[in-house]
Each structure stands twice: as structure tokens, then as C-alpha cells.
Write a protein that holds these residues in place. Structure first.
Motif, short mmCIF file in Angstrom:
data_model
loop_
_atom_site.label_atom_id
_atom_site.label_comp_id
_atom_site.label_asym_id
_atom_site.label_seq_id
_atom_site.Cartn_x
_atom_site.Cartn_y
_atom_site.Cartn_z
N GLY A 95 0.79 -1.23 0.00
CA GLY A 95 0.00 0.00 0.00
C GLY A 95 0.82 1.27 0.00
O GLY A 95 0.35 2.33 -0.44
N ALA A 96 2.06 1.20 0.48
CA ALA A 96 2.92 2.39 0.51
C ALA A 96 3.14 2.95 -0.89
O ALA A 96 3.25 4.17 -1.08
N MET A 97 3.17 2.05 -1.89
CA MET A 97 3.40 2.48 -3.27
C MET A 97 2.27 3.37 -3.78
O MET A 97 2.51 4.34 -4.52
N PHE A 98 1.04 3.07 -3.37
CA PHE A 98 -0.11 3.87 -3.80
C PHE A 98 0.06 5.32 -3.35
O PHE A 98 -0.19 6.26 -4.13
N TRP A 99 0.49 5.51 -2.11
CA TRP A 99 0.64 6.87 -1.59
C TRP A 99 1.86 7.56 -2.18
O TRP A 99 1.92 8.79 -2.25
N MET A 100 2.83 6.78 -2.67
CA MET A 100 3.94 7.36 -3.44
C MET A 100 3.41 7.88 -4.78
O MET A 100 3.84 8.93 -5.26
N TRP A 101 2.47 7.13 -5.38
CA TRP A 101 1.85 7.60 -6.62
C TRP A 101 1.10 8.92 -6.40
O TRP A 101 1.19 9.83 -7.21
N VAL A 102 0.36 8.98 -5.31
CA VAL A 102 -0.39 10.21 -4.99
C VAL A 102 0.57 11.39 -4.88
O VAL A 102 0.34 12.47 -5.43
N SER A 103 1.69 11.16 -4.19
CA SER A 103 2.67 12.25 -4.02
C SER A 103 3.25 12.66 -5.38
O SER A 103 3.56 13.83 -5.59
N ALA A 256 -6.32 -0.51 3.56
CA ALA A 256 -6.44 -1.49 4.64
C ALA A 256 -5.23 -1.45 5.58
O ALA A 256 -5.35 -1.69 6.78
N ALA A 257 -4.06 -1.12 5.02
CA ALA A 257 -2.80 -1.04 5.79
C ALA A 257 -2.53 -2.32 6.57
O ALA A 257 -2.02 -2.29 7.70
N ASN A 258 -2.82 -3.46 5.96
CA ASN A 258 -2.64 -4.76 6.65
C ASN A 258 -1.18 -5.15 6.82
O ASN A 258 -0.86 -6.01 7.64
N ASN A 259 -0.30 -4.56 6.02
CA ASN A 259 1.11 -4.97 6.05
C ASN A 259 2.03 -3.90 6.63
O ASN A 259 3.24 -3.95 6.44
N TYR A 260 1.45 -2.93 7.35
CA TYR A 260 2.25 -1.86 7.93
C TYR A 260 2.90 -2.33 9.24
O TYR A 260 2.23 -2.90 10.09
N HIS A 261 4.21 -2.10 9.37
CA HIS A 261 4.95 -2.59 10.55
C HIS A 261 5.59 -1.48 11.38
O HIS A 261 6.38 -1.77 12.27
N GLY A 262 5.27 -0.23 11.10
CA GLY A 262 5.93 0.87 11.81
C GLY A 262 5.08 1.44 12.94
O GLY A 262 4.09 0.82 13.37
N ASP A 263 5.46 2.61 13.40
CA ASP A 263 4.72 3.30 14.47
C ASP A 263 3.47 3.96 13.90
O ASP A 263 3.49 4.44 12.76
N PRO A 264 2.37 4.03 14.69
CA PRO A 264 1.17 4.71 14.20
C PRO A 264 1.38 6.22 14.11
O PRO A 264 2.29 6.76 14.72
N PHE A 265 0.56 6.88 13.31
CA PHE A 265 0.62 8.32 13.15
C PHE A 265 -0.76 8.89 13.47
O PHE A 265 -1.75 8.48 12.87
N LEU A 275 1.59 8.76 5.49
CA LEU A 275 2.78 9.59 5.74
C LEU A 275 4.03 8.93 5.19
O LEU A 275 4.87 9.59 4.57
N LEU A 276 4.16 7.61 5.39
CA LEU A 276 5.32 6.87 4.87
C LEU A 276 5.41 7.00 3.35
O LEU A 276 6.49 7.28 2.80
N GLY A 277 4.28 6.80 2.66
CA GLY A 277 4.27 6.89 1.19
C GLY A 277 4.62 8.28 0.69
O GLY A 277 5.41 8.43 -0.25
N ILE A 278 4.05 9.31 1.34
CA ILE A 278 4.33 10.69 0.94
C ILE A 278 5.80 11.02 1.19
O ILE A 278 6.47 11.65 0.36
N ARG A 279 6.32 10.56 2.32
CA ARG A 279 7.70 10.82 2.71
C ARG A 279 8.69 10.18 1.74
O ARG A 279 9.64 10.81 1.27
N ARG A 280 8.43 8.89 1.41
CA ARG A 280 9.31 8.20 0.46
C ARG A 280 9.14 8.76 -0.95
O ARG A 280 10.08 8.80 -1.73
N GLY A 281 7.91 9.19 -1.28
CA GLY A 281 7.68 9.81 -2.58
C GLY A 281 8.45 11.12 -2.70
O GLY A 281 9.07 11.40 -3.73
N ALA A 282 8.42 11.92 -1.64
CA ALA A 282 9.15 13.20 -1.64
C ALA A 282 10.65 12.97 -1.75
O ALA A 282 11.36 13.70 -2.45
#
Length: 457
Positions: A95-103, A256-265, A275-282
Motif C-alpha cells: 500500500g505504501a506504493m499507492f501513496w507514493m503515486w499520490v505524491s 487497509a494497511a494490513n502490512n504496515y509494521h511501523g509506528d502509528p501516526f 505519511l510513509l508513502g508521501i515521505r518516500r515519494g518526496a
């Protein structure tokens, strides 16, 4: 070292709070709507500008539209596309890739505006030469009252231009792909040798200035993108039966964020994934950060809108194409689930899985070219920042600082370097985005004037 790692993690988390997310994504959406989706309506025209259809050797500036884009891309297409995507998937899942696309989609609009302003408000350095970039369009477009914002960008820009992530991950790739499998013991000394080789290569190129950097970038960037594209295409063909499944998983897992393993935001994992996707996209496409306007501001043109249109192709090539290829290669081979690798090593595992015995070495070629081209371009950005602060005749001093950082990056942990750059990028984005949003209506006027000139020509 542990204390330093914790400091940089806290620094990065603090910088990437909700206000910056609103500024980057909310600001980008505002620019997109304000321009009536111009980046997408003028996509074909942008390609014609890039091909050189409108080039005029008598226009002010130093380099062509094509060289400006490839110089900018040689810094953005780098470890963000290989290590950054792998890090995003290792922590956030597909799912992180989707938010990289948005960014990236929002970032196309942001890049159009920032790079149009870079030409509209070019300023002269202490040598009397025309320069572009956020520090110049803040000073020239907003006046002396706003100079502290320009100074702030330049100070953070000098740090953000340090090649610490690229060097760190190139060292990691050399260790994990070449040295360790061949029985070489990896330690501080081997890392130092790698750093010395990189310093030598970088010094030869960066002392030649922008023209040498842009000439090398214009040759390296297209070839490295094609090679990487072909290699990932081979991986996808070998796993064609699961490609649709994982492509759809990018969309479903984004919410769904079923595969997220980091800290909540803000108390939730979905917010953290966004946030992770936007951050990595930036980190990958640098839209809204302010580095690309420094390269595009040097383009030979007297039409600001043209350069903005060329610049907006950057996030499309960088994130929508190259990052997506990396993500699919990691997902379809299954290495994101069955290894504990991270960064460039995870991508190498995907290549080795699909092409046993030689896949990782082919990736090593791509990684080397990605990293080296980024090393050259970032030095140019840093010297421009120092030039703005203390004068053009002193800008070469930055190169010594830059070279020292190569040695530092090759001998420190990846997590520390990525958090350092993330935090500094966030601080660069604030002056870039604030000034761009303030001057956005002026860009819209310039768009209308440009459209009129096109009709009359």
C-alpha cells in the motif's frame, strides 16, 4: 552512535508532522486546481519542448531543456527509486506504493509551479551570472523582506544536497552483492576504500562545473532508465501470473494497511502508511523540496512555462515509472515477505530470486550508475546554495564539505542517513512551498500569456 541515531529519528519524525503533510499535499492540490490541471492538459506539448522543438541557442541560460531535465533526474532517479521503495515496502507493505503515486501526481503540479518560478524570477549571483532556484525566486519575487526564507532554504539546501543516502546504499550494495558473497570480510577499512574510490570519481566530475555534470547526466540518465526498465520487465514476465494480483494489492492495501509494521501516526496505522508513502515519494521525486528548480533555473529559455512543463515530467518518470517497476519486482518475487532485508539489499534479493546467479550483478550496474549520477548533480545544488549565502567566488568550498560527507556516509548506518536527509528535506520544503503558494497566481497569469503567444506563433 545509538544516541545519534535516536536524535536523527526524532528530528525526522518532528519535521514530518501533520503541518508539512498539509503543506506538501494540500499545497500541491491547491496548485493543481488553480492551474486547472494544466500539467496533464499540456503533457504532449511538454514532450515537444523536451524534444527540442522550441530550443533557441540565443535564449538566456546555460543548458538545454533536455539537459536541465536529465540533470534534475540524475539526482532524483537514484537510491530513492531502489532503496527508498524497498524501505517503504519493508515497513509499509504494498500500500505504501499507492501513496507514493499520490505524491507524484500532486508533485507534477508542484514541480511545474516551482520550476516556472525558477525561470520567471532568475536572479544574478555575485559574479553577475543568471541563476535560478527557490532562494532566487524568493528574493526576486517576494522582495528583501522575505530574504530570511531564502537564506533558510540555502542553509538547509547545503545539508540536503549531501549525497549521504546514495553513498550509504551504494556501499551496502557493493558489500552485499560483491564482497560478502565472494568471502571478503566487510569492515571499516573496506568501507573506507569504497569511499576513497567514490571521492576520486566525484572530484573529477564536479570540479568541471554544471556543463560537465549536465553532459554526463544527459548520457547516463536515459541509458540507466532503459537498462533498469528492461531488467524489471524480465522479472515481471517471469512472474506474469501474479503481476495482476500484486498490482491490485497496491490499491487494496493502501486503505487497509494490513502490512504496515511501523509506528502509528495520529493514533492510526492508515495515517502512518499515508505519511510513509508521501515521505518516500518526496525523497524519490523531490517535488516541493526545491532541488529541481536549481537545475531547471539554468535552462536556456525565455519562456518560464515551457521549463515548468518539462520539469513536471520528472515525477512521472521518477515515481510513476521507475519506482513502480522496483515495487512490482519486490512484490512479485515475494522477497518482501520471506526475507528480513531492507533498502537496496531487498531489491537485490528480488533480482537474485528472478535471475539466479547474475540478477544481483545486473542490479549492481544500475545501482552504480544511479548513485554516481546523483553524486554529480547534488554537488551542483550545494554549491549554488553556498554561492547565494557567501558569494560565487567562494562556492567551491562546498565541494570539500561534500567530499568529506562521502567518507562519513560510507561508514555510518543507513537508518541514520535516511532520517537525516528526510528531516532536512522537510525543512527545505517549507520555504519552497510557502513562497510558491504565495506567488502561484502570478504563474497562472504567465500561463495565460503563454497560451496567447502560442496561438499567435
Amino acid at each position: 552512535m545509538e544516541t545519534l541515531e535516536l536524535f536523527f529519528k526524532n528530528f525526522s519524525d518532528l519535521a514530518w508532522g501533520l503541518p508539512l503533510l498539509i503543506l506538501l499535499i494540500g499545497g500541491g492540490l491547491y496548485l493543481l486546481v488553480l492551474s486547472k490541471f494544466l500539467p496533464f492538459r499540456f503533457f504532449g506539448h511538454a514532450l515537444n519542448v523536451l524534444r527540442g522543438k522550441y530550443d533557441d541557442p540565443d535564449d538566456p541560460g546555460e543548458i538545454s531543456h533536455f539537459k536541465a531535465l536529465t540533470t534534475a533526474l540524475s539526482s532524483t532517479i537514484g537510491m530513492g527509486n531502489i532503496a527508498g521503495v524497498a524501505l517503504a515496502i519493508a515497513i509499509g507493505g504494498p500500500g505504501a506504493m499507492f501513496w507514493m503515486w499520490v505524491s507524484a501526481i500532486v508533485g507534477m503540479s508542484t514541480k511545474f509551479f516551482t520550476c516556472t518560478l525558477a525561470i520567471m524570477y532568475r536572479g544574478k549571483d555575485s559574479n553577475g551570472e543568471l541563476q535560478g532556484g527557490p532562494m532566487y525566486f524568493i528574493r526576486e519575487g517576494l522582495g528583501k523582506r522575505w530574504k530570511p526564507l531564502a537564506v533558510g532554504f540555502s542553509l538547509f539546501g547545503m545539508l540536503g544536497a549531501l549525497p549521504v543516502v546514495n553513498v550509504n546504499q551504494l556501499k551496502q550494495a557493493i558489500n552485499d552483492i560483491i564482497l560478502i558473497p565472494n568471502g571478503v570480510e566487510v569492515n571499516f577499512n573496506t568501507n573506507l576504500i569504497i569511499a576513497v574510490v567514490l571521492v576520486t570519481l566525484t572530484t573529477i566530475v564536479i570540479l568541471g562545473g554544471l556543463k560537465r555534470i549536465s553532459t554526463i547526466a544527459s548520457k547516463l540518465v536515459p541509458s540507466m532508465v532503459i537498462l533498469y526498465f528492461v531488467l524489471v520487465l524480465v522479472i515481471l514476465v517471469l512472474h506474469i501470473d501474479v503481476v495482476p494480483k500484486y498490482f491490485m494489492l497496491i490499491f487494496s492495501d493502501a486503505f487497509a494497511a494490513n502490512n504496515y509494521h511501523g509506528d502509528p501516526f495520529f493514533g492510526g496505522v492508515l495515517g502512518a502508511l499515508v505519511l510513509l508513502g508521501i515521505r518516500r515519494g518526496a525523497f524519490s521525486n523531490e517535488a516541493g523540496i526545491g532541488t529541481a528548480p536549481m537545475a531547471h533555473g539554468a535552462a536556456k529559455t525565455d519562456e518560464p512555462v515551457r521549463e515548468g512543463l518539462v520539469a513536471m515530467l520528472g515525477p512521472a518518470i521518477d515515481t510513476l515509472v521507475v519506482c513502480t517497476l522496483t515495487a512490482l519486482a519486490i512484490l512479485v518475487t515475494g522477497v518482501w515477505q520471506n526475507t528480513s532485508d531492507n533498502g537496496v539489499t531487498l531489491t537485490a534479493s528480488a533480482f537474485a530470486d528472478a535471475m539466479p546467479g547474475f540478477g544481483q550483478y545486473l542490479l549492481m550496474i544500475c545501482v552504480f550508475i544511479f548513485s554516481i549520477s546523483s553524486l554529480f548533480s547534488y554537488s551542483y545544488y550545494g554549491t549554488k546554495c553556498l554561492s547565494f549565502l557567501i558569494g560565487a567566488k567562494h562556492k567551491h568550498y562546498y565541494n570539500y564539505f561534500y567530499i568529506l560527507s562521502i567518507i562519513l556516509a560510507a561508514t555510518t548506518p543507513f537508518s541514520m542517513m535516511i532520517n537525516f536527509i528526510d528531516g532536512v528535506f522537510a525543512l527545505m520544503a517549507i520555504p519552497t512551498m510557502v513562497s510558491t503558494i504565495i506567488m502561484a497566481p502570478r504563474v497562472v497569469k504567465e500561463i495565460k500569456a503563454y497560451q496567447q503567444r502560442l496561438k499567435q506563433s
